[in-house]
Structures are given as structure tokens and as C-alpha cells.
Design an enzyme around this catalytic site. Structure first.
Site, PDB file in Angstrom:
ATOM      1  N   ASP A  76       0.774  -1.122   0.032  1.00 15.62           N
ATOM      2  CA  ASP A  76       0.009  -0.216   0.071  1.00 15.62           C
ATOM      3  C   ASP A  76       1.150   1.274  -0.090  1.00 15.62           C
ATOM      4  O   ASP A  76       2.164   1.109   0.392  1.00 15.62           O
ATOM      5  CB  ASP A  76      -0.868   0.037   1.287  1.00 15.62           C
ATOM      6  N   THR A 103      -0.081   4.914   1.472  1.00 16.68           N
ATOM      7  CA  THR A 103      -0.231   5.520   2.531  1.00 16.68           C
ATOM      8  C   THR A 103       0.022   5.006   3.982  1.00 16.68           C
ATOM      9  O   THR A 103      -0.463   3.842   4.110  1.00 16.68           O
ATOM     10  CB  THR A 103      -1.240   6.258   2.731  1.00 16.68           C
ATOM     11  N   ASP A 133      -1.497  -1.131   6.157  1.00 13.60           N
ATOM     12  CA  ASP A 133      -1.620  -0.426   7.410  1.00 13.60           C
ATOM     13  C   ASP A 133      -2.875   0.008   7.682  1.00 13.60           C
ATOM     14  O   ASP A 133      -3.252   0.248   8.873  1.00 13.60           O
ATOM     15  CB  ASP A 133      -0.701   0.813   7.710  1.00 13.60           C
TER      16      ASP A 133
END
Length: 814
Positions: A503, A505, A704
Site C-alpha cells: 500500500d 499511505t 496499514d
């Protein structure tokens, strides 16, 4: 009935169970206080904290309370023995005997179905064992936390009882080799032999009896597996020891020591079963983590919604909301269902769905997602998707399905055991036949003893240690490096990966907006003055982008000035009076509202910044655009180095992000990522992982956020950033404590080492047995008159265990 005074509570439970006597806002978080309903209606609401479960029932995504039941629901086998087959009641898999896992149903209650984790096609409406591999069938639907906890606590209780009894049995049996234990001064050896028997019986018949049931089922269905090997080996050791204890006179002299005692194997039986019980306890805990993640997702749903009916605002349970309802959303509240903004405007934090750090401004007609958090404005929305149709419900369903598509590391031991069992049993039967017809008198005794000796020496004592020891030492070493591993399967899968999906971000980047750049368009104003004016305007704003600009200015020791008539203009930016001049900071719509215009040269610079992933804002004084300020999510310092290291290891790195194409392209170029896909929703990430797996790739996914949970659960190995959300960490098998991608490099290298160590241990576990089996069968008797001495058998078992432990401990230096 006694009348109760109306009390109020914070829906975020900021101060636990604290109640308030007056309506208003929570003094801690500012959320609107909700009334406590003393009727049973309150029990139908989704609870936002697990610790308050005594006041609420567990509910599904639609808010409907799940029916509490002790053993009904949908169960499946964690080994997937019969594919997707499921069962209606708790119990063991009819194939492999593993404990059935009950599936948490977040969307709607349904009839319970059980399946085997090793054979997904095996489904049943009742609990039991998988008919193919003997593992426990695991529930796919209808799980309640009490049932999950009940199964885990029951197995844990049996383990602790077995451990408490096995330790003294082991110490008694090893007393001859431990000089500090002088048992003969307390009681004669004959007494201690009976004590071993008494202590071992509960381990066999209480703590571990269902293992023998699994072993019998595997024999009855002719599907030998780990349970067959354990049942035969432990059973043979126990029966041999019982016979030696009760009828020592039937054994030849070669089997007796100087005092006329036959060596007992009670400690081998007790210790092996205790190790197996430990593995079962750890496995039940690992499976319960999935439902913990699902429960955390459920907590995103507010328990109630405020519906406008007949011009009145009515508070109803969220499950009663239907498509077309008009809902009132207050500041700071969670949006209950998917829909569109009907009246007003909002700044909505969609980070838990999109993973992006910057809240999204919403105008009338724009889409809203259930579970996301409203900012500081009130608005009306129209419900479009409710219950199982919401995006959040689909995320929960994807996590649920993906978590059941796994095969644990136990499959390796099962594969070995499948052939090893058949060979050992065949040798044992052949030994009995040969000794019965050709052996000396008493031929039957020689035949029986040697046949049993074959099974005893083949007993997988070290096999029980081979994997757990390497895993224990390896995971401990990983933890020292900031890599937390949830279970053994994660290490095995991690060693096989060829593709890493990340991912953006919070994984590649810091996960929060920060000041990136600022520039003046006029010679009369310096760059720092542009930042000073922008930060002076934004210090009155609560928008995260404004906070990033103010923080950046303060870090550069720039003094901020006071402004007058501050105003936040929804969808445009902010404006105020600064030193008597009208000043604004925002997007092109704000520039147009000021009657100003951005010249081509300056517009080109703004586009260049946007293409590097920055959010650009124009500073307008009167009718002149005097400068721009750029804010972006900064790349972590370690990300580029980590990606280079992954490339050196031969791994392909792909980025999936909910951000736009420009930002994704810029991040990919800067970090050296092989490929990327932008504008990804959770479903898109899930589909990409599925696509890669269908192409034959073994995929690790690092993320996250809540939006990453389905992909983390589906990936062969899920890796969560320790700086991210609890839901991501619950859905993943590996957590990087520092949120540093270099942890993936360390985890990959260590997993390779651990798996190599496990294979070495399996060799040590079997090599002594393989050498000992022909001796036990009496192969040397015709030439040297040697039969398997109990001392040799015990030494072989002990030495194989010592070899396994010593080899595993080498991992501490890796």
C-alpha cells in the site's frame, strides 16, 4: 417496575462505562452523547467496545443481534480437508480431527455450516471430523465469541493439566541421568514406576483422548496423517509400558535391567501429547484472531441512525434503515450506511476505507461510505445501500472468506507422516510375522515385543519438536528485529513469496500530510512570506492539510500573524483579512471566487507539483495570485532502500493505492517500484491479489489500514505496519513494529533460514528412528544376537530431540 432516570453515554466510550445525567457532548472527544435505552432494544445495537459485551449481544453488520447458542452456527475445518464443506455444530473435523472453527458472520445470520480447512468441499450442518484428513471441522458462519473462547479455554485447560502431569513423569524417568534428583532415597523404583503410570493415565484419557479418536478415524477411512502416527507411536509406547509394568515376567531377559525391570516409555507418551496439545492451543488462538479483526470492523458501524420521517428526527437501530431513508448526520459522528449527501456539505475522513490521510470534501450528490467519520459540519444524507450491501459489509465478508482459504504448516508433517506411517506399520506387522514363525521360544512374546519396539522407536518424539523449536527460536529472533510473527504458517509462506504488494499511505509513506514545498509568484514577496501568510490563515482551520501547513511553518521558525473575519469556504479553502487585505488560500474555485486568474507559467508549475503527488493551494491577495503551497504525504526514508533490497532478493514489488494516478506514478518513480495501480478501493486490492495468485504468484501484501484488511487476509502472507490500524494487524500474519519496509527484507531472509532449519530438524527427527527401526525389528539378532535395548531406544529418542533443539538454537545467531 422502578422508573429509571434517563442517562447518557459516549458512543466512543472515552471514559469507559461513565454515564452522564444530561444530554450534550462528550468532554473528551466531543461526540454527541447517546441516551441509554433501558429496554431490550439497546441489546440489538452494535457495541463499540468488546469490554462492554455484558450489556450487548454480538451483532451482524446490519445491526441484527446474533442468536446466542452454545454449539450451533457455521463451522469449518482449518485444514480445509473437504474443501468448503461446513458443519452446523461445534466439534472435530471428521477427516483430520482438528477442532472446528466457527465463522464470524458480520452481515446476516444463516444456518450453520461446517467445513474442513484442508478439504473445502467437505461441508456439514453438524460439527465433527473431516472424513478425509480427520481434522476438526470449522464453522463458516454464526460464530459467537463465547463458543470460540470456550473451545480455546477447553483446549488450554487440557494442555495445562497435561503439562502439570508430564513434567514430573519426565523428571522421574530421567532421574538416572540427573544426579541432583535422588528419588531412590524417597521411595523404591517400583513405587516411582506406578506413579508414572498414575500421572500418565489422565494425560492419555482426559487431555488427549480425542487425538486417538482422530487417529482411529484416519485408519478407519484409510487416510493416514499426523494423528495416525502420533496415535500409533504414543499408543504403542503406552501399551508397551503398561504391559511391562503389569506383566514384566513375559519379557525376555534382554529387555530387563539389573533389577529385573523393563524400561517404561510413559514419559515419551506424556511429553509427545503435551507438545501436540500446545500446538492445538496455539492454532485455536491464531484462528480466533480473524474474528477479532472482523469484530473490530463491526465496531466501525454506529449502533443507531437518525432518520427524518414526517419532518421529525427519529433515532432507530441501524438495521432498520432502508434504502431511500433520509438521515441526519451530526458533527463527529460515523456515517451509518452507504448513500449520497442530500443537503449541506461535509469534510469526511474516509481513511479507514481508502487509506488516504487527507479527509475528503463532499458536496450535495456525492457518495458517502458507511463507517467513515464526519467532520465538523452537520448534513443530511440519503441511504442507498444498507445491511450486507454496504462497502464495509463487503470488506468484512472478504476478510471472512479469505481467512478460511488457508492450509497450515501442519500439511508438511502430514505428508511425511502419510508415507512414514504406512512403512512403519508394514515393518511392524512383518516383524511380528517373521518372529512368530522363525523366532526362538517364547516366539509369541518375541514377536509381540519386537513389533511393539518398532512402533516405539518410530514414535515421533523429535517430530513434535522439529517445527515448534525452530518456529519458537525463529520468531523470537524476528521479534528482536522488530518483526512479529503470528503463527508458523506465516514463516513457511513467507519463504515462498515471489511478489510483494504494498500500500502507499502509511506503508511507503509516513501516512500523514506534511508541508512539501512553497513558492512565490512575485518578486515583491519572498517565499517565506508566502508560507507565513498561508499558515496565518490556516491556524484557524481544523482541516488536516491546514494543520500540516501550520506545523511546517512553525518547524521553520516562521512567526504567524493574527487575521480577522476568518471564514472556511466549503469546497474551496479559507479566507480572512490579513493586515487589512482580503487574503485567501485554496483551490482554483477559490481563485475564481476572488476574481483572480492563474497565469499559464504559474499553472504549469502547479501541475508539475501535482504530478509529484502534492496537494496544491493557491495564495490570493485581493485579486492577485501571489504564490502556491504544496502538501504531500512524505516517503519514508527507509522505503527506497527496502525496495532495492527486495529486488536484490529476486522479488517483484507492486504498489496498490487509493490515491490518484499522478501521485502513484510519482511515488513509484521515486522508490523504484516495478508496477502500480491507482484509485484502488478495498475490492480492487482484493481482486488484484486474487489475480496474481491465479497467475501462480505467491504474494505478500503489506498495508496499514482498514481498507487493506481484505487484501491482507487473502494474500499468501499479510504484513501489517505496527504504526497502522489494529484491524490491519489482526488480519495480517506478520507485523512490522517500526512500520519499516526493511522489516519485510528481514522477515523474508529469516523465513528462508527457519524453513531450512525445520527441514534439517525433520531429518534429525527421522534419521535415528530410521536407523533404529531395523534394529528393533531384530535385523541384527541372527548375526550378533542383538535386540533393541530400552536404553538404546531411549538414547535414540533423546539424542534425536537434543539434535533438534541444538540445531534450532543456532537460529539465535542469524
Amino acid at each position: 417496575m422502578e422508573n429509571k432516570k434517563q442517562m447518557y453515554f459516549c458512543p466512543m466510550y472515552c471514559e469507559g462505562d461513565k454515564m452522564y445525567s444530561q444530554p450534550g457532548s462528550c468532554p473528551e472527544c466531543g461526540m454527541h452523547l447517546e441516551p441509554v435505552q433501558h429496554s431490550t432494544e439497546r441489546n440489538n445495537k452494535v457495541h463499540s467496545k468488546e469490554k462492554h459485551s455484558h450489556r450487548h449481544q454480538q451483532v451482524n453488520i446490519t445491526g441484527v443481534a446474533s442468536k446466542q447458542s452454545s454449539d450451533t452456527g457455521t463451522y469449518y475445518c482449518p485444514m480445509r480437508c473437504e474443501g468448503d464443506k461446513t458443519y452446523a455444530h461445534s466439534g472435530d473435523c471428521p477427516v483430520c480431527g482438528m477442532h472446528l472453527i466457527k465463522e464470524a458472520v458480520p452481515v446476516a445470520s444463516s444456518a450453520a455450516v461446517y467445513s474442513c480447512p484442508m478439504h473445502p468441499e467437505v461441508k456439514s450442518d453438524t460439527p465433527g471430523s473431516c472424513p478425509i484428513c480427520g481434522m476438526d471441522l470449522v464453522a463458516e458462519k454464526g460464530v459467537t465469541q463465547s463458543e470460540e473462547e470456550k473451545a480455546y479455554l477447553n483446549m488450554a485447560k487440557r494442555f495445562w493439566i497435561a503439562l502439570a502431569l508430564s513434567v514430573p513423569v519426565f523428571l522421574i524417568s530421567m532421574s538416572d541421568y540427573l544426579p541432583f534428583i535422588n528419588l531412590s532415597s524417597i521411595a523404591p523404583e517400583g513405587v516411582w514406576r506406578w506413579i508414572q503410570f498414575i500421572l500418565t493415565v489422565p494425560v492419555i484419557f482426559y487431555s488427549s483422548w480425542d487425538f486417538f479418536v482422530r487417529g482411529w478415524n484416519s485408519v478407519r477411512r484409510w487416510s493416514p496423517n499426523m494423528w495416525t502416527l502420533i496415535s500409533l507411536g504414543v499408543g504403542a509406547a503406552f501399551l508397551f509400558s503398561v504391559t511391562a509394568l503389569f506383566f514384566p515376567s513375559i519379557f525376555p531377559a534382554q529387555f530387563k535391567d539389573d533389577q529385573g525391570y523393563v524400561h517404561l516409555y510413559f514419559e515419551a507418551a506424556a511429553v509427545i501429547l503435551t507438545l501436540v496439545l500446545l500446538g492445538q492451543v496455539l492454532e485455536l488462538r491464531a484462528h480466533s484472531k480473524t474474528n477479532t479483526a472482523i469484530k473490530a470492523l463491526l465496531n466501525l458501524v454506529p449502533p443507531v441512525a437518525r432518520v427524518i420521517r414526517n419532518g421529525q428526527e427519529v433515532e432507530i437501530p441501524v438495521e432498520e434503515v432502508v434504502a431511500g431513508d433520509l438521515l441526519q448526520i451530526r458533527p463527529g459522528e460515523k456515517i451509518p450506511v452507504d448513500g449520497v449527501l442530500y443537503e449541506g456539505s461535509a469534510v469526511v475522513d474516509e481513511g479507514m476505507i481508502t487509506g488516504e490521510p487527507i479527509p475528503t470534501e463532499k458536496g450535495e450528490g456525492e457518495k458517502l461510505i458507511g463507517g467513515t467519520v464526519n467532520g465538523r459540519t452537520a448534513f443530511k444524507m440519503k441511504a442507498e445501500k444498507v445491511g450486507s450491501d454496504t462497502l464495509l459489509a463487503q470488506i468484512i465478508d472478504m476478510v471472512n472468506k479469505a481467512s478460511r482459504s488457508r492450509a497450515p504448516i501442519q500439511a508438511l508433517a502430514d505428508t511425511v507422516a502419510k508415507y512414514f506411517v504406512q512403512i512403519v506399520v508394514s515393518i511392524s506387522i512383518l516383524t511380528f510375522v517373521i518372529w512368530y514363525f522363525t523366532g526362538p521360544e517364547p516366539a509369541l512374546v518375541y514377536a509381540f515385543v519386537n513389533a511393539i519396539a518398532v512402533l516405539v522407536i518410530a514414535c515421533p518424539c523429535a517430530l513434535g519438536l522439529a517445527t515448534p523449536m525452530s518456529i519458537m527460536v525463529g520468531t523470537g529472533r524476528a521479534a528482536q528485529s522488530g518483526v512479529l510473527v503470528k503463527d508458523a504458517r506465516a514463516i513457511e509462506e513467507m519463504s515462498k513469496i515471489d511478489t510483494v504488494v504494498v500500500d502507499k499511505t502509511g506503508t511507503l509513506t509516513v501516512g500523514k500530510p506534511g508541508l512539501k514545498d512553497y513558492r512565490s509568484f512575485t518578486e515583491s514577496i519572498k517565499d517565506d512570506e508566502i508560507l507565513q501568510m498561508a499558515a496565518s490563515l490556516d491556524k484557524n482551520s481544523e482541516h488536516p492539510v491546514a494543520e500540516a501547513i501550520v506545523k511546517g511553518a512553525l518547524e521553520k521558525n516562521i512567526l504567524l500573524t493574527e487575521v480577522d473575519n476568518f471564514e472556511s469556504v466549503t469546497g474551496m479553502g479559507v479566507q480572512a483579512l490579513l493586515n487589512g487585505h482580503k487574503v485567501g488560500l485554496g483551490n482554483l474555485r477559490l481563485v475564481e471566487a476572488f476574481g483572480a486568474e492563474v497565469v499559464d507559467k504559474d499553472k504549469k508549475l502547479a501541475v508539475e507539483w501535482q504530478q509529484t503527488g502534492q496537494t496544491v493551494m493557491y495564495l490570493v491577495v485581493a485579486k492577485n495570485v501571489v504564490g502556491i503551497v504544496g502538501v504531500a504525504d512524505k516517503i519514508k526514508q527507509s522505503s527506497t532502500d527496502a525496495i532495492q533490497a527486495l529486488h536484490k532478493a529476486g522479488l517483484k514489488v507492486i504498489m496498490l493505492t487509493g490515491d490518484n494516478e499522478f501521485t502513484a506514478k510519482a511515488i513509484a518513480a521515486e522508490t523504484g517500484i516495478d508496477a502500480f495501480q491507482a484509485d484502488c478501493l478495498p475490492q480492487d486490492k482484493y481482486n488484484k491479489i486474487e489475480e496474481l495468485q491465479k497467475q501462480g504468484h505467491v504474494v505478500a501484501m503489506a498495508g496499514d489500514g482498514i481498507n487493506d484488511a481484505p487484501a491482507l487476509a487473502l494474500a499468501n502472507i499479510g504484513i501489517a505496519m505496527g504504526t497502522g490500524t489494529d484491524i490491519a494487524m489482526e488480519s495480517a500474519e506478520i507485523t512490522l513494529v517500526k512500520g519499516d519496509l526493511n522489516g519485510i527484507v528481514r522477515a523474508y531472509g529469516l523465513s528462508k533460514t527457519v524453513m531450512r532449519n525445520i527441514k534439517q530438524n525433520l531429518f534429525f527427527a527421522f534419521v535415528y528412528n530410521s536407523i533404529g527401526v531395523p534394529v528393533a525389528a531384530g535385523l541384527l539378532y541372527p548375526f550378533f544376537g542383538i535386540l533393541l535395548s530400552p536404553i538404546i531406544a531411549a538414547a535414540a529418542m533423546s539424542f534425536s530431540s537434543v539434535s533438534v533443539i541444538a540445531n534450532a538454537l543456532r537460529l539465535r545467531n542469524k
